[in-house]
Scaffold this active site. Structure first.
Site, PDB file in Angstrom:
ATOM      1  N   ASP A   1      -7.773  -2.548  14.136  1.00  0.00           N
ATOM      2  CA  ASP A   1      -9.174  -2.768  13.747  1.00  0.00           C
ATOM      3  C   ASP A   1      -9.326  -3.954  12.788  1.00  0.00           C
ATOM      4  O   ASP A   1     -10.375  -4.143  12.187  1.00  0.00           O
ATOM      5  CB  ASP A   1      -9.759  -1.493  13.119  1.00  0.00           C
TER       6      ASP A   1
ATOM      7  N   GLU B   1      -9.634  -1.239   5.234  1.00  0.00           N
ATOM      8  CA  GLU B   1     -10.312  -0.965   6.501  1.00  0.00           C
ATOM      9  C   GLU B   1     -11.568  -1.837   6.624  1.00  0.00           C
ATOM     10  O   GLU B   1     -12.033  -2.403   5.631  1.00  0.00           O
ATOM     11  CB  GLU B   1     -10.702   0.519   6.545  1.00  0.00           C
TER      12      GLU B   1
ATOM     13  N   HIS C   1      -7.495  -4.455   9.990  1.00  0.00           N
ATOM     14  CA  HIS C   1      -7.189  -4.213   8.579  1.00  0.00           C
ATOM     15  C   HIS C   1      -5.906  -4.905   8.149  1.00  0.00           C
ATOM     16  O   HIS C   1      -5.004  -5.133   8.950  1.00  0.00           O
ATOM     17  CB  HIS C   1      -7.198  -2.718   8.231  1.00  0.00           C
TER      18      HIS C   1
ATOM     19  N   ASP D   1       0.830  -1.201   0.000  1.00  0.00           N
ATOM     20  CA  ASP D   1       0.000   0.000   0.000  1.00  0.00           C
ATOM     21  C   ASP D   1       0.866   1.253   0.000  1.00  0.00           C
ATOM     22  O   ASP D   1       2.098   1.177   0.149  1.00  0.00           O
ATOM     23  CB  ASP D   1      -0.953  -0.011   1.203  1.00  0.00           C
TER      24      ASP D   1
HETATM   25  C1  GLP Z   1      -0.511   0.279   8.583  1.00  0.00           C
HETATM   26  C2  GLP Z   1      -0.137  -0.546   7.366  1.00  0.00           C
HETATM   27  C3  GLP Z   1      -0.479  -1.999   7.558  1.00  0.00           C
HETATM   28  C4  GLP Z   1       0.046  -2.479   8.897  1.00  0.00           C
HETATM   29  C5  GLP Z   1      -0.590  -1.685   9.996  1.00  0.00           C
HETATM   30  C6  GLP Z   1      -0.158  -2.137  11.376  1.00  0.00           C
HETATM   31  O1  GLP Z   1      -1.840   0.619   8.622  1.00  0.00           O
HETATM   32  N1  GLP Z   1      -0.784  -0.077   6.186  1.00  0.00           N
HETATM   33  O2  GLP Z   1       0.079  -2.764   6.494  1.00  0.00           O
HETATM   34  O3  GLP Z   1      -0.226  -3.829   9.063  1.00  0.00           O
HETATM   35  O4  GLP Z   1      -0.200  -0.344   9.815  1.00  0.00           O
HETATM   36  O5  GLP Z   1       1.045  -1.515  11.690  1.00  0.00           O
HETATM   37  P1  GLP Z   1       1.968  -1.899  12.905  1.00  0.00           P
HETATM   38  O6  GLP Z   1       2.607  -3.166  12.510  1.00  0.00           O
HETATM   39  O7  GLP Z   1       2.932  -0.769  13.014  1.00  0.00           O
HETATM   40  O8  GLP Z   1       1.097  -2.027  14.074  1.00  0.00           O
END
Ligand code: GLP
Length: 260
Positions: free
Chosen positions: A136, A143, A138, A67
């Site tokens: 959440d 989302e 995702h 992304d």
């Molecule tokens: C962002 C990214 C996701 C990732 C999420 C969780 O939203 N787009 O790909 O999984 O963060 O991040 P973290 O691993 O820092 O909790």
């Protein structure tokens, strides 16, 4: 789905990096799907360590990011293209031209999203897709409410995700509202999905994804539909899993040759 519960982030890094190393040994031109966020960092650090001691080379590999934020200037430190180079691809021998991310600066975002799916298909599809999970539920930036058949497209971030990610930007107002993300359907086409979750803040999301219903309200639950999905968590992210004793027993008695 296989659920692997490990002691801590270091062990998660070692076990997932070993799976990536084994893939590259079998298939030096493998296509890797890369996630940003803090969860995969121990995996990247371990892969960099293994690369530096000559155990693995990414020279013939290709990578696709999950992304990207829309509207950040090229080279912005929090653009996911910059982040992935800083945390992983720029620290190993993966050629810069083999690292792809959705073009969040494109004038035609619909066209850019479509081209991204085409580029993944042209590369032969993703062999191993690393995933984190949002609090959440995702994956990528899909989302809650995202179609489980969705393709790469424009999404609007929830207030919760923008707040979660504000720590990288200084303030929540600086976190972009829009992103391009691989769709849930795009992600499900990868041949092996490896979701990494660390910390107690992910315990509810992990339980919903692994043991809850398959629902667009928890996009990570779509992993239940995949024939080869592995969820690797540390102890603190595993506390809400009802079948934890079974997962532990299964992993402890797993034949070595099976890998992840
Ligand atoms: C962002 C990214 C996701 C990732 C999420 C969780 O939203 N787009 O790909 O999984 O963060 O991040 P973290 O691993 O820092 O909790």
């Amino acid at each position: 789905m296989e659920v692997v519960i490990l002691a801590d982030a270091d062990e998660v890094g070692r076990v997932v990096a070993a799976a990536v190393e084994a893939l590259i040994a079998r298939r030096p031109h493998a296509v890797l799907g890369l996630a940003t966020g803090s969860s995969p960092i121990p995996v990247y650090d371990e892969l960099v360590r293994r690369h530096r001691c000559g155990a693995v080379s990414f020279a013939r590999a290709t990578a696709f990011c999950l992304d990207e934020y829309v509207g950040l200037p090229t080279g912005h430190p929090e653009s996911y293209r910059t982040v992935i180079e800083r945390v992983f691809t720029g620290r190993v021998d993966l050629p810069a031209e083999s690292v792809h991310a959705p073009d969040g600066g494109a004038a035609d975002l619909v066209g850019a999203a479509h081209s991204y799916d085409e580029a993944i298909a042209t590369a032969g599809g993703v062999d191993l897709q690393l995933l984190g999970i949002g609090s959440d539920g995702h994956i990528g930036f899909n989302e809650p409410g995202s179609s489980l058949a969705s393709r790469t497209r424009l999404k609007t971030l929830t207030a919760r995700t923008r707040e979660d990610n504000a720590r990288f930007f200084g303030s929540v107002d600086e976190v972009p509202r829009h992103v391009l993300t691989q769709g849930v359907g795009t992600i499900l086409e990868a041949r092996h999905l490896v979701l990494v979750a660390l910390g107690s803040g992910k315990a509810d999301a992990v339980a919903a994804a692994v043991e809850g219903p398959v629902t667009a309200m928890c996009p990570a639950s779509a992993l239940q539909l995949h024939p080869h999905a592995t969820v690797v968590v540390d102890e603190t992210a595993a506390t809400r899993l009802r079948l934890a004793p079974y997962y532990r027993e299964t992993y402890a008695s797993k034949p070595e040759w099976q890998g992840l």
